[in-house]
Enzyme design. Sequence first.
Site, short mmCIF file in Angstrom:
data_model
loop_
_atom_site.label_atom_id
_atom_site.label_comp_id
_atom_site.label_asym_id
_atom_site.label_seq_id
_atom_site.Cartn_x
_atom_site.Cartn_y
_atom_site.Cartn_z
CG PHE A 12 -1.60 1.27 1.54
CD1 PHE A 12 -2.23 2.02 0.56
CD2 PHE A 12 -1.58 1.75 2.84
CE1 PHE A 12 -2.85 3.23 0.86
CE2 PHE A 12 -2.18 2.96 3.16
CZ PHE A 12 -2.81 3.69 2.17
CG LEU A 36 5.01 -10.01 -5.87
CD1 LEU A 36 4.89 -10.63 -7.25
CD2 LEU A 36 4.28 -8.67 -5.82
CB THR A 37 3.26 -11.62 1.20
OG1 THR A 37 3.26 -10.22 1.50
CG2 THR A 37 4.66 -12.18 1.40
CB THR A 126 4.65 1.58 13.15
OG1 THR A 126 3.38 1.80 13.78
CG2 THR A 126 5.35 0.46 13.93
CG ASP A 127 1.70 5.27 15.62
OD1 ASP A 127 1.65 4.08 15.22
OD2 ASP A 127 0.73 6.04 15.60
CD GLU A 128 0.34 -0.47 15.75
OE1 GLU A 128 0.33 -1.49 16.46
OE2 GLU A 128 -0.29 -0.37 14.68
CE1 TYR A 150 3.90 -3.90 11.93
CE2 TYR A 150 2.47 -2.62 13.36
CZ TYR A 150 3.34 -2.69 12.29
OH TYR A 150 3.64 -1.56 11.57
CB ALA A 152 7.32 -7.06 19.76
CE LYS A 154 8.20 -1.66 11.02
NZ LYS A 154 8.89 -1.74 9.70
CG ASN A 179 -3.19 4.00 12.52
OD1 ASN A 179 -2.33 4.07 13.40
ND2 ASN A 179 -4.10 3.05 12.51
N PRO A 205 -17.52 -4.03 12.06
CG PRO A 205 -15.86 -5.58 11.56
CD PRO A 205 -16.96 -4.78 10.93
CE1 TYR A 207 -11.08 -6.94 17.38
CE2 TYR A 207 -9.77 -5.32 16.19
CZ TYR A 207 -10.15 -6.63 16.40
OH TYR A 207 -9.61 -7.63 15.65
#
Length: 322
Positions: A12, A36-37, A126-128, A150, A152, A154, A179, A205, A207
Amino acid sequence: MRRVLVTGGAGFIGSHYVHHLLSSHSDIEVINADALTYSANLQSLADIELDPRYRFIQVDLANQQEVEELFANPIDEVVHFAAESHVDRSIQGAEAFIRSNILGTYRLLEAIRHAGNLQKMIHISTDEVYGSIMQGRTKEGEALAPGNPYSASKAGSDLLCLAYFNTYQTPVVLTRCTNNYGPWQHPEKFIPKSILHALENQPLPLYGTGTQERDWIHVTDHCMGVDRVREAGRVGEVYHIGAEQPVSNRWIAENILDQLGKPHSLIQHTKDRLGHDYRYSLQTTKMREELGWEPLISLEQGLKETVAWYRQRWERGEGNAS
């Protein structure tokens, strides 16, 4: 001509960045290396596949031989997007994330170290990696506290990059972004998933209570920020890219439903995700003051354009919520 290797360029954000490089810099050749996953989409690059300054190579960065072959020809700069990035998938199984995000980054760093002539590598993070913060904005240099497999993975790749800079003087620069959203995002992600579910009158959906907050930045603004770091960022440094306007997940869902004329009753609250971080927000002063970058697309404008893009594809039968 400068030769820029973009890893994960069929993903993306990577595909948007490949377009940005080719359209903004006439003196750059782009090599797009992607495994190409499942989340890659070469259709997003169909309009440039015949460009003489563009070349695609299918490469698994965790495969040492494939990475060594990739560096058989001179490369001036690397922009490293390639990563597994979906938190839910990492909770279901972390091994693919460790392999791609940590081992893949290690193989890349080793190839760069032995090549010896690379000018700069931009590592996209990432900010995560900072974990959840209840208020304020996280500054560069604050402690990492990843809260899921994820983030962790990164954080591990970030630390590898900084260690290679310190140990081998590998010319690495890190960016950490909030994001992203925009055209061509995989439909498993929150915004396209919500748009497509709404178009098909399926439940959206959400959360928990949906009050979790994220800072959304349009992918175009992110790519422009990455390019400023490529051009002028200092090696060994970390730069934050974000809009500094966090909103709740419920706000995003309701805004999408309002745009499509759908009732808010389509929102379906589900059991909260394991280890769900409540809030992310980055301070971006360094990018703004040191590199002269700032986001240009407001969330309202960008979300409106994104909804319209997915709606047009859905009406043509080119997208669904599966």
